[in-house]
Design a protein around this motif. Sequence first.
Motif, mmCIF file in Angstrom:
data_model
loop_
_atom_site.group_PDB
_atom_site.id
_atom_site.type_symbol
_atom_site.label_atom_id
_atom_site.label_comp_id
_atom_site.label_asym_id
_atom_site.label_seq_id
_atom_site.Cartn_x
_atom_site.Cartn_y
_atom_site.Cartn_z
ATOM 1 N N GLN A 1 0.806 -1.209 0.000
ATOM 2 C CA GLN A 1 0.000 0.000 0.000
ATOM 3 C C GLN A 1 0.847 1.271 0.000
ATOM 4 O O GLN A 1 0.592 2.205 -0.755
ATOM 5 C CB GLN A 1 -0.940 0.009 1.218
ATOM 6 N N ARG A 2 1.851 1.327 0.865
ATOM 7 C CA ARG A 2 2.657 2.544 0.962
ATOM 8 C C ARG A 2 3.403 2.805 -0.348
ATOM 9 O O ARG A 2 3.467 3.946 -0.815
ATOM 10 C CB ARG A 2 3.649 2.423 2.117
ATOM 11 N N LEU A 3 3.950 1.763 -0.935
ATOM 12 C CA LEU A 3 4.639 1.925 -2.220
ATOM 13 C C LEU A 3 3.664 2.356 -3.301
ATOM 14 O O LEU A 3 3.977 3.219 -4.136
ATOM 15 C CB LEU A 3 5.316 0.608 -2.602
ATOM 16 N N CYS A 4 2.460 1.772 -3.293
ATOM 17 C CA CYS A 4 1.444 2.146 -4.275
ATOM 18 C C CYS A 4 1.079 3.621 -4.145
ATOM 19 O O CYS A 4 0.988 4.340 -5.140
ATOM 20 C CB CYS A 4 0.205 1.272 -4.079
ATOM 21 N N ASP A 5 0.863 4.091 -2.911
ATOM 22 C CA ASP A 5 0.537 5.506 -2.694
ATOM 23 C C ASP A 5 1.653 6.411 -3.203
ATOM 24 O O ASP A 5 1.398 7.428 -3.858
ATOM 25 C CB ASP A 5 0.299 5.771 -1.204
ATOM 26 N N THR A 6 2.882 6.044 -2.892
ATOM 27 C CA THR A 6 4.027 6.859 -3.307
ATOM 28 C C THR A 6 4.127 6.935 -4.826
ATOM 29 O O THR A 6 4.320 8.014 -5.407
ATOM 30 C CB THR A 6 5.326 6.281 -2.737
ATOM 31 N N LEU A 7 3.964 5.787 -5.486
ATOM 32 C CA LEU A 7 4.066 5.756 -6.944
ATOM 33 C C LEU A 7 2.915 6.510 -7.593
ATOM 34 O O LEU A 7 3.095 7.187 -8.610
ATOM 35 C CB LEU A 7 4.090 4.307 -7.429
ATOM 36 N N PHE A 8 1.722 6.414 -6.994
ATOM 37 C CA PHE A 8 0.594 7.127 -7.576
ATOM 38 C C PHE A 8 0.758 8.636 -7.429
ATOM 39 O O PHE A 8 0.425 9.392 -8.340
ATOM 40 C CB PHE A 8 -0.722 6.685 -6.940
ATOM 41 N N VAL A 9 1.278 9.074 -6.296
ATOM 42 C CA VAL A 9 1.537 10.509 -6.119
ATOM 43 C C VAL A 9 2.571 10.975 -7.138
ATOM 44 O O VAL A 9 2.430 12.045 -7.754
ATOM 45 C CB VAL A 9 2.008 10.802 -4.677
ATOM 46 N N ALA A 10 3.621 10.170 -7.334
ATOM 47 C CA ALA A 10 4.643 10.526 -8.325
ATOM 48 C C ALA A 10 4.041 10.567 -9.724
ATOM 49 O O ALA A 10 4.309 11.483 -10.517
ATOM 50 C CB ALA A 10 5.789 9.520 -8.270
ATOM 51 N N PHE A 11 3.219 9.577 -10.044
ATOM 52 C CA PHE A 11 2.553 9.570 -11.352
ATOM 53 C C PHE A 11 1.674 10.802 -11.529
ATOM 54 O O PHE A 11 1.704 11.452 -12.584
ATOM 55 C CB PHE A 11 1.709 8.305 -11.492
ATOM 56 N N SER A 12 0.878 11.130 -10.516
ATOM 57 C CA SER A 12 -0.025 12.279 -10.617
ATOM 58 C C SER A 12 0.747 13.561 -10.870
ATOM 59 O O SER A 12 0.360 14.383 -11.712
ATOM 60 C CB SER A 12 -0.862 12.413 -9.337
#
Length: 412
Positions: free
Chosen positions: A266-277
Amino acid sequence: MATAAAGALGLLWGWLWSERFWLPQNVSWADLEGPGDGYGYPRARHMLSVFPLAAGVFSVRLLFERFIAKPCALRVGIEDGVLCQLESNDTLEKVFLCITKYPDEKRLEGLSKQLDWDVRRIQCWFRHRRSQGKPPTLTKFCESMWRFTFYLCVFCYGIRFLWLSPWFWDTRQCWQNYPYQPLSRELYHYYIMELAFYWSLMFSQFTDVKRKDFLIMFVHHLATIALITFSYINNMVRVGTLVMCLHDASDFLLEAAKLANYAKYQRLCDTLFVAFSAVFMVTRLGVYPLWILNTTLFESWEMIGPYPSWWLFNGLLLILQVLHVIWSYLIARVAFKALIRGKVSKDDRSDVESSSEDEEESTHTHSLSGSSSSNGANCVNGHMGSSHWAEERGTCKAKGSPLFRASPHLQS
C-alpha cells in the motif's frame, strides 16, 4: 464496368495521396524520393512493416507474461485464482440471466421460500455466480507488468536519443528545412516500434481485462495511431518524437503503481501514484501545451505556414489535450476527496482494473448491508451478517491505495 471501377479507385487513391493535402506548397512526392541520409525520407510504404511487427510484439508479450510476469506475480504472493464450486440450481440461474444479478431483499425472501434455502445461502450463490468470469488479479498483474516494462524501456531509449538531438533543446529545429529532413536509424526504429506497440494495444484491448474507461482508451489509441502515422507520412517526425517521449514519461509510473496495488504494497502504491499524478499534471497540462502545442501551432505557422495535413495534425494533438484535461480532472477529484476525508469512501472507490460490474456490485452490496443484517453472507463461508460482509469485502477485495483505486486507467 471494370474500367470504371479502376478509374474510380485511381481517383480515390489520387485523392488520398494528394500532394496538396500532405505536403507544403511547392513540394511534391518526387522531391522526397531522394536518398537523403541514413534511411532516406519517410515514405508511406514504410508503414507496411508495422503490422507484422505488431504481431511480433504481441507474441513477445504472451511469452513475457507467461515466463516472466507470472513467476514474478507468484513470488510476491499473488495466487492464481481458482473459482469456487458453484452449486447447480436452475431457478437461480434463470433469475441471474433473465431478471437480475443483484436480487433485493424482497426477491431474496421469495426465492428462499420457493427453494427452501435460507437467504444467506442464496446471497452466497449470487455472489459466487457474479465472480465467475471476472479476471483474476494474476491476469491484471501480468498485463500491467508488460506495459510497465515496455513503457520504461522505450522511455529510456527515447530520452537517450533525444538528449543528443538538436530539436530537443530548440523546438524550432523541428521545422528547419522542413520537409527535407532525412531519417536517422535511431529515429526510424523509435517511430516504428512505438507505432507497432500501439497497434498491438488496439487489438489486444478487446481481449484484455475490460476497463471502465474502455471507450476513452479506444479513442486515445485511435488518435495516437493516427498521430504517429500522419506525422511519419508528412515527415513531422521530429516533433513526433517529442510527443511520444513526453507521454511515456508518466505511463510507466502508473503501471508501477498498479503492480504495487496488486501485490498489496500500500505505501509503495501511494508513493508511486503521487509521483505519477505529479508527473502527469506537469507533462500533460504544462509541458505539452507550452512546449509541444506552442511549436506545432505557432512556430510551425511562422516557419512553414499552414496546409491541409498541418490542420489535421494539430487537430489530433488538440484532441489529445482534451483527453489530458479529462483524465487530469478525474485524478484531481480523487485526490481532493482523499485529502478531505482521509480516504475514499466505498461508493467512490472504483477499481479501474476490474470489470465494469464491480462498481455495480459495490453499490448493491452497500444498499443491502443496512437492511438484512441477519441474512448476509461472509465472502468465504457465509456465517457473518451482510453488514459485516460488506465491511469485510471492502477490506479483502481492494486493499491498497484508495487514491489508486479511484484513478482512471491511463495508457497514453
